[in-house]
Design an enzyme around this catalytic site. Structure first.
Site, PDB file in Angstrom:
ATOM      1  CG  ASP A   1      -5.364  49.705 -15.384  1.00  0.00           C
ATOM      2  OD1 ASP A   1      -4.785  48.606 -15.518  1.00  0.00           O
ATOM      3  OD2 ASP A   1      -5.632  50.456 -16.341  1.00  0.00           O
TER       4      ASP A   1
ATOM      5  CG  ASP B   1      -2.002  50.601 -17.386  1.00  0.00           C
ATOM      6  OD1 ASP B   1      -1.867  49.393 -17.126  1.00  0.00           O
ATOM      7  OD2 ASP B   1      -3.036  51.095 -17.854  1.00  0.00           O
ATOM      8  CD  GLU B   2      -3.353  45.889 -13.970  1.00  0.00           C
ATOM      9  OE1 GLU B   2      -3.032  45.816 -15.175  1.00  0.00           O
ATOM     10  OE2 GLU B   2      -4.010  45.033 -13.396  1.00  0.00           O
TER      11      GLU B   2
HETATM   12  P1  TTP Z   1      -4.645  48.293 -20.150  1.00  0.00           P
HETATM   13  O1  TTP Z   1      -4.563  48.887 -18.784  1.00  0.00           O
HETATM   14  O2  TTP Z   1      -5.203  46.919 -20.256  1.00  0.00           O
HETATM   15  O3  TTP Z   1      -5.539  49.193 -21.095  1.00  0.00           O
HETATM   16  P2  TTP Z   1      -5.580  50.787 -21.236  1.00  0.00           P
HETATM   17  O4  TTP Z   1      -4.806  51.459 -20.143  1.00  0.00           O
HETATM   18  O5  TTP Z   1      -5.188  51.155 -22.609  1.00  0.00           O
HETATM   19  O6  TTP Z   1      -7.135  51.088 -21.096  1.00  0.00           O
HETATM   20  P3  TTP Z   1      -8.035  51.015 -19.771  1.00  0.00           P
HETATM   21  O7  TTP Z   1      -8.581  52.397 -19.596  1.00  0.00           O
HETATM   22  O8  TTP Z   1      -9.085  50.015 -20.106  1.00  0.00           O
HETATM   23  O9  TTP Z   1      -7.156  50.584 -18.659  1.00  0.00           O
HETATM   24  O10 TTP Z   1      -3.216  48.261 -20.800  1.00  0.00           O
HETATM   25  C1  TTP Z   1      -2.256  49.254 -20.560  1.00  0.00           C
HETATM   26  C2  TTP Z   1      -1.441  49.516 -21.805  1.00  0.00           C
HETATM   27  O11 TTP Z   1      -0.820  48.323 -22.241  1.00  0.00           O
HETATM   28  C3  TTP Z   1      -2.283  49.992 -22.965  1.00  0.00           C
HETATM   29  O12 TTP Z   1      -2.467  51.396 -22.943  1.00  0.00           O
HETATM   30  C4  TTP Z   1      -1.488  49.522 -24.142  1.00  0.00           C
HETATM   31  C5  TTP Z   1      -0.785  48.276 -23.670  1.00  0.00           C
HETATM   32  N1  TTP Z   1      -1.485  47.089 -24.179  1.00  0.00           N
HETATM   33  C6  TTP Z   1      -1.063  46.550 -25.396  1.00  0.00           C
HETATM   34  O13 TTP Z   1      -0.115  47.015 -26.002  1.00  0.00           O
HETATM   35  N2  TTP Z   1      -1.742  45.455 -25.886  1.00  0.00           N
HETATM   36  C7  TTP Z   1      -2.819  44.897 -25.253  1.00  0.00           C
HETATM   37  O14 TTP Z   1      -3.415  43.916 -25.735  1.00  0.00           O
HETATM   38  C8  TTP Z   1      -3.247  45.476 -23.999  1.00  0.00           C
HETATM   39  C9  TTP Z   1      -4.423  44.908 -23.262  1.00  0.00           C
HETATM   40  C10 TTP Z   1      -2.537  46.558 -23.518  1.00  0.00           C
HETATM   41 MG    MG Z   2      -5.054  50.864 -18.204  1.00  0.00          MG
HETATM   42 MG    MG Z   3      -3.488  47.898 -17.178  1.00  0.00          MG
END
Ligand code: TTP
Ligand code: MG
Ligand code: MG
Length: 369
Positions: A9, A123-124
């Site tokens: 991720d 992103d995952e």
């Molecule tokens: P995530 O992988 O959940 O979060 P992140 O990559 O920003 O942070 P982390 O380091 O904890 O992984 O989500 C990926 C992207 O999806 C995030 O950058 C923005 C988008 N997103 C939203 O738009 N709204 C949301 O509620 C979430 C959880 C994510």
């Molecule tokens: Mg992320």
């Molecule tokens: Mg994610």
């Protein structure tokens, strides 16, 4: 037979891309999301002479970098609240096209590491890397190899895209994902099968995927705080309280997850058909059956969020002679009323055209988007 599953991720994905594009943001709090200040109101001096501002923007935070998270800013929080918590942050709108483009490039890199690849969000992704297990080495050694493998993958992504990610490795998807969550940001955590129990037990119940704030609240009323406590509840008790989720909760608390990494299914068309018990000309039976087929197809379109362009009605007569009639719309649509009207017209044409008994009717929608 054991498996090795890798979960990856990207760290603070949207915000990290913005940092990469704007190196001057580095080290400062960055919040990506709705605009906090469309009607920014400046009151001049506050009661103590300080400058006061009010954010009236609606909408939410998409994500924030780790500097902004220190102030308590997080995804899905109202943007006005983020503004109050961290007014000095750099607030940026969501540049979705850019993030999608970057995501695509990253997924292309990850995909090359195993054919058993499953993208879960922008992103995952999961990779099944069980091929690293070989008969000449122990499971421990295989997980060691998996760690090296993950280091290479992380490095590759950083080298190509200049973005950091976090990787978790475990004997199944659940543990791999939880390992990622624990290792964030820019981390790598390997949980071998013999460490699963010790890894899980001290974690708070809300760290178990599937347990949200509401479920957690109900569990806390039963004095259940961490996963070790959760294991004290019997399967029957969990089932009685939470239904099917209860069963999976019971399994997850023990690190059990049999779900496999699903390579992307490319759905080209959706179709359903029905063979009548006896060949028929009874238009009432034919149309009733066809209505059912239409509803099933619409349901599946809805579930997959597909728009369709082409509809095809299939008609097989007594003696197996099969004909199709199609209609293609100029633009892809998800208008089920149009679909229903048009496919019934096509079916009616069949009925008017030949006086033969009908053995099967079917419907297929294609050119899906
Ligand atoms: P995530 O992988 O959940 O979060 P992140 O990559 O920003 O942070 P982390 O380091 O904890 O992984 O989500 C990926 C992207 O999806 C995030 O950058 C923005 C988008 N997103 C939203 O738009 N709204 C949301 O509620 C979430 C959880 C994510
Ligand atoms: Mg992320
Ligand atoms: Mg994610």
């Amino acid at each position: 037979m054991g498996r090795i599953i890798l979960h990856i991720d990207m760290d603070y994905f949207f915000a990290q891309i913005e940092e990469r594009e704007n190196p001057q943001f580095k080290g400062k709090p960055v919040v990506v999301g709705a605009d906090p200040t469309p009607e920014q109101v400046r009151y001049g001096a506050g009661p103590k002479g300080e400058k006061m501002m009010r954010a009236t923007g609606r909408g939410v935070v998409s994500t924030a970098n780790y500097e902004a998270r220190k102030y308590g800013v997080h995804s899905a929080m109202p943007i006005s609240q983020a503004w109050r918590l961290c007014p000095d942050a750099i607030f940026l709108p969501v540049n979705f096209e850019l993030y999608e483009e970057v995501s695509e490039k990253i997924m292309q890199i990850i995909k090359k590491y195993s054919p058993l690849f499953e993208q879960v969000s922008l992103d995952e992704a999961f990779l099944d890397i069980s091929f690293l297990i070989d008969s000449t080495s122990s499971l421990q050694e295989s997980f060691q190899k998996a760690k090296k493998f993950a280091e290479k993958l992380k490095e590759k992504i950083f080298q190509k895209e200049k973005l950091t990610s976090t990787t978790g490795i475990g004997p199944n998807k659940l543990i791999a994902k939880m390992a990622t969550n624990k290792a964030k940001p820019n981390g790598l955590l390997v949980i071998t099968p013999n460490r699963v129990k010790n890894f899980l037990e001290p974690l708070d119940i809300e760290e178990l995927p599937g347990i949200g704030p509401k479920t957690a609240e109900r569990l806390r009323q039963l004095q259940i705080q961490n996963i070790k406590d959760l294991k004290k509840l019997s399967k029957t008790k969990l089932q009685d309280s939470f239904g099917k989720t209860g069963t999976t909760m019971y399994e997850k608390a023990r690190g059990i997850d049999e779900n496999s990494v699903n390579p992307e299914k490319i759905i080209k068309s959706i179709g359903k058909e029905h063979t009548f018990e006896k060949d028929t000309r009874d238009s009432q039976i034919i149309f009733e059956t066809f209505d059912r087929i239409i509803n099933e197809v619409c349901q599946e379109l809805l579930e997959n969020k597909f728009n369709f362009k082409t509809i095809t009605v299939i008609c097989r007569y007594h003696g197996f002679e099969t004909h199709t009639k199609s209609k293609t719309f100029k633009k892809a649509t998800q208008n089920f009323e149009i679909l229903k009207k048009e496919v019934k017209k096509l079916l009616l044409k069949f009925l008017l055209e030949k006086p033969k008994l009908i053995r099967l009717v079917g419907l297929r929608v294609s050119s899906l988007e």
